[in-house]
Design a protein around this motif. Structure first.
Motif, PDB file in Angstrom:
ATOM      1  N   ASN A 136       0.825  -1.214   0.000  1.00  0.00           N
ATOM      2  CA  ASN A 136       0.000   0.000   0.000  1.00  0.00           C
ATOM      3  C   ASN A 136       0.859   1.263   0.000  1.00  0.00           C
ATOM      4  O   ASN A 136       0.465   2.283  -0.566  1.00  0.00           O
ATOM      5  N   VAL A 137       2.018   1.185   0.643  1.00  0.00           N
ATOM      6  CA  VAL A 137       2.928   2.332   0.642  1.00  0.00           C
ATOM      7  C   VAL A 137       3.644   2.451  -0.707  1.00  0.00           C
ATOM      8  O   VAL A 137       3.839   3.537  -1.244  1.00  0.00           O
ATOM      9  N   GLY A 138       4.044   1.298  -1.243  1.00  0.00           N
ATOM     10  CA  GLY A 138       4.641   1.252  -2.566  1.00  0.00           C
ATOM     11  C   GLY A 138       5.955   1.998  -2.675  1.00  0.00           C
ATOM     12  O   GLY A 138       6.803   1.968  -1.768  1.00  0.00           O
ATOM     13  N   ASP A 139       6.117   2.716  -3.778  1.00  0.00           N
ATOM     14  CA  ASP A 139       7.376   3.400  -4.080  1.00  0.00           C
ATOM     15  C   ASP A 139       7.701   4.520  -3.097  1.00  0.00           C
ATOM     16  O   ASP A 139       8.853   4.968  -3.030  1.00  0.00           O
ATOM     17  N   GLU A 140       6.716   4.965  -2.350  1.00  0.00           N
ATOM     18  CA  GLU A 140       6.958   6.045  -1.390  1.00  0.00           C
ATOM     19  C   GLU A 140       8.002   5.657  -0.348  1.00  0.00           C
ATOM     20  O   GLU A 140       8.661   6.507   0.242  1.00  0.00           O
ATOM     21  N   LEU A 141       8.173   4.349  -0.134  1.00  0.00           N
ATOM     22  CA  LEU A 141       9.109   3.879   0.891  1.00  0.00           C
ATOM     23  C   LEU A 141      10.557   3.916   0.425  1.00  0.00           C
ATOM     24  O   LEU A 141      11.469   3.896   1.261  1.00  0.00           O
ATOM     25  N   LYS A 142      10.799   3.971  -0.847  1.00  0.00           N
ATOM     26  CA  LYS A 142      12.174   3.883  -1.352  1.00  0.00           C
ATOM     27  C   LYS A 142      13.048   5.008  -0.787  1.00  0.00           C
ATOM     28  O   LYS A 142      12.719   6.189  -0.897  1.00  0.00           O
ATOM     29  N   GLY A 143      14.149   4.582  -0.161  1.00  0.00           N
ATOM     30  CA  GLY A 143      15.075   5.538   0.428  1.00  0.00           C
ATOM     31  C   GLY A 143      14.615   6.124   1.749  1.00  0.00           C
ATOM     32  O   GLY A 143      15.294   6.994   2.305  1.00  0.00           O
ATOM     33  N   LYS A 144      13.496   5.629   2.281  1.00  0.00           N
ATOM     34  CA  LYS A 144      12.935   6.163   3.530  1.00  0.00           C
ATOM     35  C   LYS A 144      13.104   5.139   4.663  1.00  0.00           C
ATOM     36  O   LYS A 144      13.554   4.011   4.450  1.00  0.00           O
ATOM     37  N   ILE A 145      12.716   5.563   5.868  1.00  0.00           N
ATOM     38  CA  ILE A 145      12.756   4.683   7.037  1.00  0.00           C
ATOM     39  C   ILE A 145      11.365   4.110   7.271  1.00  0.00           C
ATOM     40  O   ILE A 145      10.399   4.864   7.395  1.00  0.00           O
ATOM     41  N   ALA A 146      11.265   2.780   7.337  1.00  0.00           N
ATOM     42  CA  ALA A 146       9.979   2.120   7.567  1.00  0.00           C
ATOM     43  C   ALA A 146       9.716   2.004   9.069  1.00  0.00           C
ATOM     44  O   ALA A 146      10.545   1.470   9.804  1.00  0.00           O
ATOM     45  N   LEU A 147       8.568   2.508   9.498  1.00  0.00           N
ATOM     46  CA  LEU A 147       8.113   2.367  10.883  1.00  0.00           C
ATOM     47  C   LEU A 147       6.956   1.376  10.886  1.00  0.00           C
ATOM     48  O   LEU A 147       5.978   1.542  10.145  1.00  0.00           O
ATOM     49  N   PHE A 148       7.053   0.319  11.707  1.00  0.00           N
ATOM     50  CA  PHE A 148       5.932  -0.620  11.796  1.00  0.00           C
ATOM     51  C   PHE A 148       5.914  -1.290  13.164  1.00  0.00           C
ATOM     52  O   PHE A 148       6.892  -1.249  13.917  1.00  0.00           O
ATOM     53  N   ASN A 149       4.798  -1.920  13.485  1.00  0.00           N
ATOM     54  CA  ASN A 149       4.592  -2.574  14.774  1.00  0.00           C
ATOM     55  C   ASN A 149       5.183  -3.976  14.769  1.00  0.00           C
ATOM     56  O   ASN A 149       5.218  -4.648  13.738  1.00  0.00           O
ATOM     57  N   ILE A 150       5.589  -4.429  15.941  1.00  0.00           N
ATOM     58  CA  ILE A 150       6.096  -5.791  16.087  1.00  0.00           C
ATOM     59  C   ILE A 150       4.959  -6.808  15.975  1.00  0.00           C
ATOM     60  O   ILE A 150       5.161  -7.966  15.618  1.00  0.00           O
ATOM     61  N   ASN A 151       3.725  -6.356  16.251  1.00  0.00           N
ATOM     62  CA  ASN A 151       2.561  -7.250  16.242  1.00  0.00           C
ATOM     63  C   ASN A 151       1.470  -6.667  15.350  1.00  0.00           C
ATOM     64  O   ASN A 151       1.684  -5.692  14.639  1.00  0.00           O
ATOM     65  N   ILE A 152       0.296  -7.271  15.399  1.00  0.00           N
ATOM     66  CA  ILE A 152      -0.860  -6.779  14.642  1.00  0.00           C
ATOM     67  C   ILE A 152      -1.644  -5.818  15.533  1.00  0.00           C
ATOM     68  O   ILE A 152      -2.131  -6.206  16.600  1.00  0.00           O
ATOM     69  N   GLN A 153      -1.762  -4.567  15.110  1.00  0.00           N
ATOM     70  CA  GLN A 153      -2.498  -3.570  15.889  1.00  0.00           C
ATOM     71  C   GLN A 153      -3.597  -2.874  15.084  1.00  0.00           C
ATOM     72  O   GLN A 153      -4.593  -2.437  15.650  1.00  0.00           O
ATOM     73  N   TYR A 154      -3.433  -2.772  13.797  1.00  0.00           N
ATOM     74  CA  TYR A 154      -4.391  -2.024  12.982  1.00  0.00           C
ATOM     75  C   TYR A 154      -5.628  -2.878  12.683  1.00  0.00           C
ATOM     76  O   TYR A 154      -5.505  -4.070  12.358  1.00  0.00           O
ATOM     77  N   PRO A 155      -6.838  -2.288  12.793  1.00  0.00           N
ATOM     78  CA  PRO A 155      -8.085  -3.031  12.532  1.00  0.00           C
ATOM     79  C   PRO A 155      -8.108  -3.694  11.163  1.00  0.00           C
ATOM     80  O   PRO A 155      -8.656  -4.789  11.005  1.00  0.00           O
ATOM     81  N   SER A 156      -7.497  -3.054  10.164  1.00  0.00           N
ATOM     82  CA  SER A 156      -7.501  -3.614   8.813  1.00  0.00           C
ATOM     83  C   SER A 156      -6.741  -4.935   8.713  1.00  0.00           C
ATOM     84  O   SER A 156      -6.902  -5.682   7.750  1.00  0.00           O
ATOM     85  N   ASN A 157      -5.907  -5.223   9.704  1.00  0.00           N
ATOM     86  CA  ASN A 157      -5.106  -6.454   9.674  1.00  0.00           C
ATOM     87  C   ASN A 157      -5.582  -7.517  10.655  1.00  0.00           C
ATOM     88  O   ASN A 157      -4.952  -8.571  10.785  1.00  0.00           O
ATOM     89  N   ARG A 158      -6.661  -7.245  11.361  1.00  0.00           N
ATOM     90  CA  ARG A 158      -7.161  -8.224  12.327  1.00  0.00           C
ATOM     91  C   ARG A 158      -7.488  -9.547  11.650  1.00  0.00           C
ATOM     92  O   ARG A 158      -8.096  -9.585  10.587  1.00  0.00           O
ATOM     93  N   GLY A 159      -7.087 -10.630  12.285  1.00  0.00           N
ATOM     94  CA  GLY A 159      -7.330 -11.959  11.742  1.00  0.00           C
ATOM     95  C   GLY A 159      -6.237 -12.457  10.821  1.00  0.00           C
ATOM     96  O   GLY A 159      -6.230 -13.634  10.451  1.00  0.00           O
ATOM     97  N   LYS A 160      -5.314 -11.589  10.444  1.00  0.00           N
ATOM     98  CA  LYS A 160      -4.211 -12.005   9.577  1.00  0.00           C
ATOM     99  C   LYS A 160      -3.062 -12.542  10.423  1.00  0.00           C
ATOM    100  O   LYS A 160      -2.873 -12.142  11.568  1.00  0.00           O
ATOM    101  N   GLY A 161      -2.279 -13.423   9.852  1.00  0.00           N
ATOM    102  CA  GLY A 161      -1.128 -13.963  10.564  1.00  0.00           C
ATOM    103  C   GLY A 161      -0.011 -12.933  10.667  1.00  0.00           C
ATOM    104  O   GLY A 161       0.275 -12.222   9.696  1.00  0.00           O
ATOM    105  N   ASN A 162       0.589 -12.868  11.835  1.00  0.00           N
ATOM    106  CA  ASN A 162       1.707 -11.951  12.027  1.00  0.00           C
ATOM    107  C   ASN A 162       2.977 -12.555  11.428  1.00  0.00           C
ATOM    108  O   ASN A 162       3.050 -13.756  11.162  1.00  0.00           O
TER     109      ASN A 162
END
Length: 490
Positions: free
Chosen positions: A144-170
């Motif tokens: 979803n972020v796509g090319d915007e991430l190139k050359g940038k720093i990725a920030l993300f959670n160690i676990n599943i926190q966002y509602p859109s990802n509920r039920g998905k495997g970590n």
């Protein structure tokens, strides 16, 4: 009734009587194990000694070397004259210094963020780049972020926190980092899931080799604040500066053997736990409890002079935290000598506490055995729940054996929440350990091990194609491809 029918009846009665006699003998041994551990269990005191003697047990460090020597001497004290070191060379990572600052673009309003380096980050890094919120670090989040991430720093959670990802495997932190690299990130910031300012470490590499970008972990609170700041200010820059060590070291697995009957010498059972730990704390939960439990299971077998059909190899691995280095080295040696064909089963204890049952790792034959013998264990100790599962997983030493088609099992446990929260963290200390839980580790593992070592037939080792199918059915293919351990061409 004819002579033939009478003969069948006599045979059936004989076999049933033999079955009852074997069960009675097995349960007599179970009762001896329970009595011995309840009265003389040493896992708790052994772990206390180990921690006081070594502190952390980072592979390749002086503390790690002291831990190897401690385990060797402890096995000797239990009467194992065949205790041996299994040395191997490897490259080991250790941290030196790290600093993370965040600031809005075109501003001098720097904020220092408390941080720890994740293992296998580069030896040196100095990076300034925009921070992009990649939510929970799943493939869809990066896509979803796509090319915007190139050359940038990725920030993300160690676990599943966002509602859109509920039920998905970590995913494992290393797998998320591999995806960040795939999508062009120049750095990684992982936000912990545990409240209270807890900092987490661990490897960010799926291979045990250095990754090309710096990776760090911040607390849950820092992550929450940083995400909010990104929304408010939009262009938040991160500055990561770090120095680390990565050098060749010598490490040693520590092993002892419990003799079986010579007819079954080609059906060894390996009982393992990793002895090493990270350096933020003393690693009582990960994996002091597993290592001390294996040592005491070995003690119980020696003390009670338990006789088994199959030989048992008790082994403490170094280097698990940095990519299963010790178990990989063992497998390499076993394959070189041809002895790999003589390993029939692997039982792994990693962060094992408060055992509920065992995990059959997707093997129905293993599942049948642990369920059958679990019922007998429950008859002896009603606290044992016989709650078994059958789902294969990666990122511990059983993986090294599973990839060779060797059936594996591992205790199904329920850690206290406080202990779980300190996984790989700066709060993983001895006060989290329960004497009752670690004694239960020894009792239930010893009873299950004794039964498996004397069962009539163990599950067969899988062929290469069967292993491939098994790993695919267990939804592990993509993770193994990321980790460069998918050994089958498509």
């Amino acid at each position: 009734m004819g002579i033939k029918q009478n003969w069948y009846l006599v045979l059936a009665l004989f076999l049933f009587s033999a079955f009852l006699n074997r069960k009675k003998s097995r349960q007599d041994t179970f009762e001896k194990i329970v009595s011995e551990v309840n009265q003389n269990g040493q896992a708790y005191s052994t772990l206390d000694e180990l921690i006081k003697f070594t502190g952390h047990r980072l592979t390749g460090s002086e503390n790690g070397k002291k831990a190897e020597g401690f385990a060797f001497k402890k096995f000797k004290s239990f009467g194992y004259s065949n205790a041996e070191y299994l040395p191997f060379k490897t490259e080991s990572w250790s941290r030196k210094s790290v600093r993370l600052s965040v600031v809005p673009a075109n501003s001098d309003n720097f904020r220092e963020v408390e941080v720890v380096s994740l293992a296998h980050s580069p030896k040196a890094a100095s990076l300034t780049a925009k921070i992009i919120n990649c939510k929970d670090g799943l493939e869809e989040d990066f896509a979803n972020v796509g090319d915007e991430l190139k050359g940038k720093i990725a920030l993300f959670n160690i676990n599943i926190q966002y509602p859109s990802n509920r039920g998905k495997g970590n995913l494992h932190r290393s797998e998320k980092t591999a995806l960040a690299i795939k999508y062009g990130a120049s750095g990684v910031i992982i936000s912990n899931s545990v409240k209270g300012g807890v900092l987490l470490t661990g490897t960010a590499s799926v291979t045990g080799e250095l990754i090309p970008i710096p990776a760090v972990c911040i607390s849950y609170e820092s992550g929450r604040n940083l995400k909010k700041w990104i929304i408010d200010e939009k262009n938040i820059m991160g500055q990561i500066q770090m120095l680390n060590n990565f050098k060749e070291v010598r490490a040693r697995n520590v092993s002892v053997k419990h003799k079986g009957h010579k007819r079954f010498k080609n059906q060894k059972i390996v009982v393992g736990a990793h002895l090493d730990s990270w350096d933020l704390a003393n690693g009582a939960i990960d994996n002091g409890i597993g290592a001390a439990s294996v040592m005491d299971v070995a003690r119980v077998f020696k003390k009670l002079k338990l006789k088994t059909k199959r030989p048992i190899v008790f082994i403490l691995f170094m280097g698990e935290e940095q990519g299963r280095l010790g178990s990989k080295a063992l497998i390499k040696d076993l394959k070189a000598t041809g002895d790999i064909d003589n390993v029939a089963l692997m039982l792994n204890l990693d962060m094992t506490s408060n055992i509920l049952g065992f995990n059959a790792y997707g093997n129905p034959e293993v599942e049948n055995l642990i369920s059958q013998y679990g019922k007998e264990i429950k008859e002896i100790d009603e606290n044992y729940q016989n709650l078994n599962i059958s789902k294969a997983g990666l990122h511990s030493d059983q993986q090294s054996f599973m990839l060779e088609g060797i059936p594996v099992t591992r205790p199904n446990k329920k850690l206290a929440q406080k202990a779980q929260d300190c996984y790989h963290a700066d709060c993983d200390s001895f006060d989290l350990v329960s004497r009752e839980d670690i004694n239960n580790n020894v009792k239930y593992t010893s009873m299950m091990l004794y039964a498996l070592a004397n069962t009539d037939k163990l599950p067969a080792r899988q062929t290469s194609e069967e292993t491939k199918e098994h790993l695919t059915n267990q939804n592990l293919k993509e993770a193994l491809i990321l980790g460069k351990e998918w050994f089958w061409e498509e």
